[in-house]
Write an enzyme that holds these catalytic residues in place. Structure first.
Site, PDB file in Angstrom:
ATOM      1  N   THR A 108       5.689   9.500 -29.655  1.00 34.99           N
ATOM      2  CA  THR A 108       4.580  10.466 -29.639  1.00 34.99           C
ATOM      3  C   THR A 108       3.511  10.209 -30.701  1.00 34.99           C
ATOM      4  O   THR A 108       2.314  10.135 -30.389  1.00 34.99           O
ATOM      5  CB  THR A 108       5.141  11.886 -29.825  1.00 34.99           C
ATOM      6  N   ASP A 166       1.128  10.315 -23.583  1.00 33.98           N
ATOM      7  CA  ASP A 166       1.381   9.326 -24.633  1.00 33.98           C
ATOM      8  C   ASP A 166       2.398   8.262 -24.243  1.00 33.98           C
ATOM      9  O   ASP A 166       2.355   7.141 -24.754  1.00 33.98           O
ATOM     10  CB  ASP A 166       1.809  10.033 -25.934  1.00 33.98           C
ATOM     11  N   HIS A 167       3.318   8.598 -23.357  1.00 37.19           N
ATOM     12  CA  HIS A 167       4.395   7.664 -22.973  1.00 37.19           C
ATOM     13  C   HIS A 167       5.115   8.250 -21.769  1.00 37.19           C
ATOM     14  O   HIS A 167       4.820   9.377 -21.356  1.00 37.19           O
ATOM     15  CB  HIS A 167       5.390   7.473 -24.131  1.00 37.19           C
ATOM     16  N   ASP A 173       2.382  15.753 -23.004  1.00 37.61           N
ATOM     17  CA  ASP A 173       3.343  14.848 -23.650  1.00 37.61           C
ATOM     18  C   ASP A 173       4.449  14.403 -22.684  1.00 37.61           C
ATOM     19  O   ASP A 173       5.043  15.230 -21.996  1.00 37.61           O
ATOM     20  CB  ASP A 173       3.950  15.567 -24.868  1.00 37.61           C
ATOM     21  N   HIS A 217      12.400   7.983 -24.910  1.00 35.98           N
ATOM     22  CA  HIS A 217      11.277   7.046 -24.822  1.00 35.98           C
ATOM     23  C   HIS A 217      11.192   6.371 -26.168  1.00 35.98           C
ATOM     24  O   HIS A 217      11.898   6.750 -27.108  1.00 35.98           O
ATOM     25  CB  HIS A 217       9.978   7.789 -24.471  1.00 35.98           C
TER      26      HIS A 217
HETATM   27  P1  AMP Z   1       8.867  12.984 -29.677  1.00 33.90           P
HETATM   28  O1  AMP Z   1      10.015  13.135 -30.604  1.00 33.90           O
HETATM   29  O2  AMP Z   1       8.270  11.626 -29.773  1.00 33.90           O
HETATM   30  O3  AMP Z   1       9.250  13.359 -28.306  1.00 33.90           O
HETATM   31  O4  AMP Z   1       7.770  14.009 -30.172  1.00 33.90           O
HETATM   32  C1  AMP Z   1       7.371  15.133 -29.425  1.00 33.90           C
HETATM   33  C2  AMP Z   1       7.291  16.321 -30.318  1.00 33.90           C
HETATM   34  O5  AMP Z   1       6.271  16.170 -31.320  1.00 33.90           O
HETATM   35  C3  AMP Z   1       6.879  17.562 -29.555  1.00 33.90           C
HETATM   36  O6  AMP Z   1       7.994  18.235 -29.012  1.00 33.90           O
HETATM   37  C4  AMP Z   1       6.154  18.378 -30.561  1.00 33.90           C
HETATM   38  O7  AMP Z   1       6.927  19.471 -31.001  1.00 33.90           O
HETATM   39  C5  AMP Z   1       5.882  17.450 -31.728  1.00 33.90           C
HETATM   40  N1  AMP Z   1       4.451  17.480 -32.035  1.00 33.90           N
HETATM   41  C6  AMP Z   1       3.454  17.266 -31.188  1.00 33.90           C
HETATM   42  N2  AMP Z   1       2.246  17.374 -31.809  1.00 33.90           N
HETATM   43  C7  AMP Z   1       2.505  17.668 -33.080  1.00 33.90           C
HETATM   44  C8  AMP Z   1       1.681  17.899 -34.211  1.00 33.90           C
HETATM   45  N3  AMP Z   1       0.356  17.848 -34.144  1.00 33.90           N
HETATM   46  N4  AMP Z   1       2.297  18.157 -35.373  1.00 33.90           N
HETATM   47  C9  AMP Z   1       3.641  18.195 -35.465  1.00 33.90           C
HETATM   48  N5  AMP Z   1       4.473  17.982 -34.418  1.00 33.90           N
HETATM   49  C10 AMP Z   1       3.924  17.734 -33.237  1.00 33.90           C
HETATM   50 ZN    ZN Z   2       5.451  12.237 -26.742  1.00 30.73          ZN
HETATM   51 ZN    ZN Z   3       9.586  12.865 -26.687  1.00 30.49          ZN
END
Ligand code: AMP
Ligand code: ZN
Ligand code: ZN
Length: 499
Positions: free
Chosen positions: A155, A321-322, A118, A435
């Site tokens: 994400t 993803d980004h 990620d 992001h």
């Molecule tokens: P973002 O806020 O876009 O950075 O999202 C990243 C976060 O999404 C990560 O830190 C994970 O804890 C969470 N994440 C990733 N995969 C999953 C999943 N399958 N179910 C729930 N949360 C997730």
């Molecule tokens: Zn992400």
């Molecule tokens: Zn993030």
């Protein structure tokens, strides 16, 4: 008959060549054999000498240029920087340059391990030595400069676009957090009710085609849907506290199963370097630590596959993803500055930053809200107003593919790279990373590296949008995929033909 004709013509050619060579051979003694030359003849001789010198110099220069070109071609091939073939390059030139797919040695059918690390921004690999990821890069195929995420570069929308080949407006996960306008229910990470998750993810397609899929986390993979049922031993519900090593070891253990129980597709997910990136931004020594840790996990996977004698047979797709970009608290647009043109309550903002997604209540005129915001931004009274671009969603640039869903808020604001939107000023002064910005920004591009029997070694291909990955995997596994927004351009370009 044919033989005779050949010998006649070759004899003739030899004679002709000999005749041409004779005067040159005897040139040293020409004055003894031939009469003295006239002035014109002497001048012609001088001209010819100059011409010969010029031809010689030209020949030497051309040879040097050719040597430099050959050396360049050799070294750029060696280090994987060769000229990038375009997507429409025909298969002949791909074969010529990259050869054919390697036949499987140990496995009887193709296997794909799809890894998401990620927030692994394209270019992080220049920060610190990453021997294992570089092993995949130098012996595999890499997108340069990275892969293009879908908008918004968050994400959940992106992981599910990679899994389905659909843009968020089609697969329904239009953001990490949003409200369904019909039911007024809220979506957020962790919701696995299938009604939110549209389209057919690749693990479901694999099962529909009679093969086995396994997921060690992926947004959407713990949603039971169609023929896909998330249960052990092939699927587990998301739990971020599972150590990365355990995830890798579980994937490796699938290759000890008898062939009829071995998955054809396995997904593997790591939260890093996204987690660290949010805390410290994209340019911080802690990022180097986070990506080194991911490199170690890739090494653990490669070594494990090597030990089982299947590394060469497995297609490993390592992507993200980004990207990530640094943010600091002086780069902020405050919604409180929009007054007196308009007062925006917090609950109108389904999302605030970096995507401003506004859904005013049904009794408020959306166009009027948009007009008032535009006036505020043009007034010169809103700090950093030039870094926020607000649209009615139907007017968003078509390249974003971000309008054809009820779930997308009617007013969308896009902020400039590294900027944030907040409701009001506070005393907090923090720097970190974010992001979600325009997917065209290079800082939002994640890595894409593919290694396996059907991928060229040390090859670079141009960037493509992640919705192409679904058809790529379907092609490797030779399964019939579901309808999606992607094309076969990536599969046709990146996969080497079989002999
Ligand atoms: P973002 O806020 O876009 O950075 O999202 C990243 C976060 O999404 C990560 O830190 C994970 O804890 C969470 N994440 C990733 N995969 C999953 C999943 N399958 N179910 C729930 N949360 C997730
Ligand atoms: Zn992400
Ligand atoms: Zn993030």
């Amino acid at each position: 008959m044919g033989h005779a004709a050949l010998s006649i013509s070759s004899t003739g050619a030899a004679e002709e060549a000999q005749q041409n060579l004779l005067p040159l051979k005897s040139s040293s003694s020409s004055s003894e054999i031939f009469p003295a030359k006239s002035e014109t003849e002497q001048q012609r001789d001088v001209d010819m000498q100059w011409r010969a010198r010029f031809s010689f110099a030209f020949g030497v220069a051309a040879t040097i240029v050719a040597c430099i070109a050959l050396a360049f071609a050799f070294f750029s091939h060696r280090y994987g920087n060769q000229t990038i073939p375009s997507f429409d390059s025909d298969s002949d030139s791909v074969v010529g340059r990259w050869g054919f797919a390697r036949p499987l040695k140990s496995l009887n059918k193709p296997a794909v391990i799809l890894i998401s690390t990620d927030g692994f921004r394209y270019g992080y690999h220049w920060k610190v030595p990453l021997p294992n990821i570089n092993r995949l890069r130098f012996n595999g195929t890499e997108a340069v400069p990275g892969m293009i995420p879908v908008y918004p570069s968050l994400t959940f929308p992106n992981h599910y676009s990679i899994a389905t080949g659909l843009y968020p407006a089609w697969h329904g996960i239009i953001s990490n957090v949003f409200t369904d306008p019909t039911s007024e229910e809220k979506f957020h990470p962790g919701i696995i009710d299938q009604k939110w998750w549209l389209g057919e993810p690749i693990w479901e397609s694999v099962v529909r085609n009679g093969l086995i899929a396994a997921t060690f986390f992926w947004p959407g993979s713990d949603v039971s849907k169609g023929l896909w049922n998330c249960s052990l031993p092939y699927c587990r519900h998301y739990n971020q506290s599972v150590p990365f090593e355990d995830r890798v070891d579980t994937v490796l253990a699938y290759f000890d199963l008898p062939e009829e129980q071995r998955p054809s597709l396995i997904t593997l997910y790591f939260e890093e370097p996204d987690h660290t990136g949010h805390q410290v931004g994209a340019d911080d020594p802690h990022i180097s630590e986070a990506i080194t840790r991911i490199d170690q996990m890739v090494g653990r996977l490669i070594d494990g596959l090597d030990a089982k004698n299947v590394f060469d047979d497995v297609s490993i797709i390592l992507l993200s993803d980004h990207g990530m970009v640094g943010t600091c608290d002086k780069k902020i647009i405050y919604l409180e500055d929009f007054e007196p043109w308009i007062s925006i309550p917090r609950d109108w903002a389904d999302e605030l930053s970096p995507v401003l997604g506004l859904r005013p209540p049904s009794d408020v005129d959306v166009k009027e809200v948009y007009q008032n915001i535009t006036e505020a931004l043009n007034s010169g009274k809103v700090a950093n107003s030039e870094f926020l671009q607000v649209y009615l969603k139907e007017d968003l640039p078509a390249r974003l593919h971000y309008s054809k869903s009820e779930r997308i808020q009617p007013i969308i604001g896009m902020v400039a790279e590294g900027y944030k939107v907040e409701m009001k000023r506070s005393s907090a002064k923090e720097c970190g990373g974010a992001h979600g910005y325009d997917n065209e920004f290079l800082s939002m591009h994640p890595i894409f590296i593919a290694h396996g029997p059907q991928f060229g070694s040390g090859r670079q291909i141009p960037s493509f949008t992640n919705i192409e990955v679904y058809n790529l995997i379907a092609s490797i596994l030779n399964i019939e995929g579901a309808a999606n927004n992607g094309t076969f351009s990536l599969a046709n370009t990146a996969l080497l033909p079989s002999r």
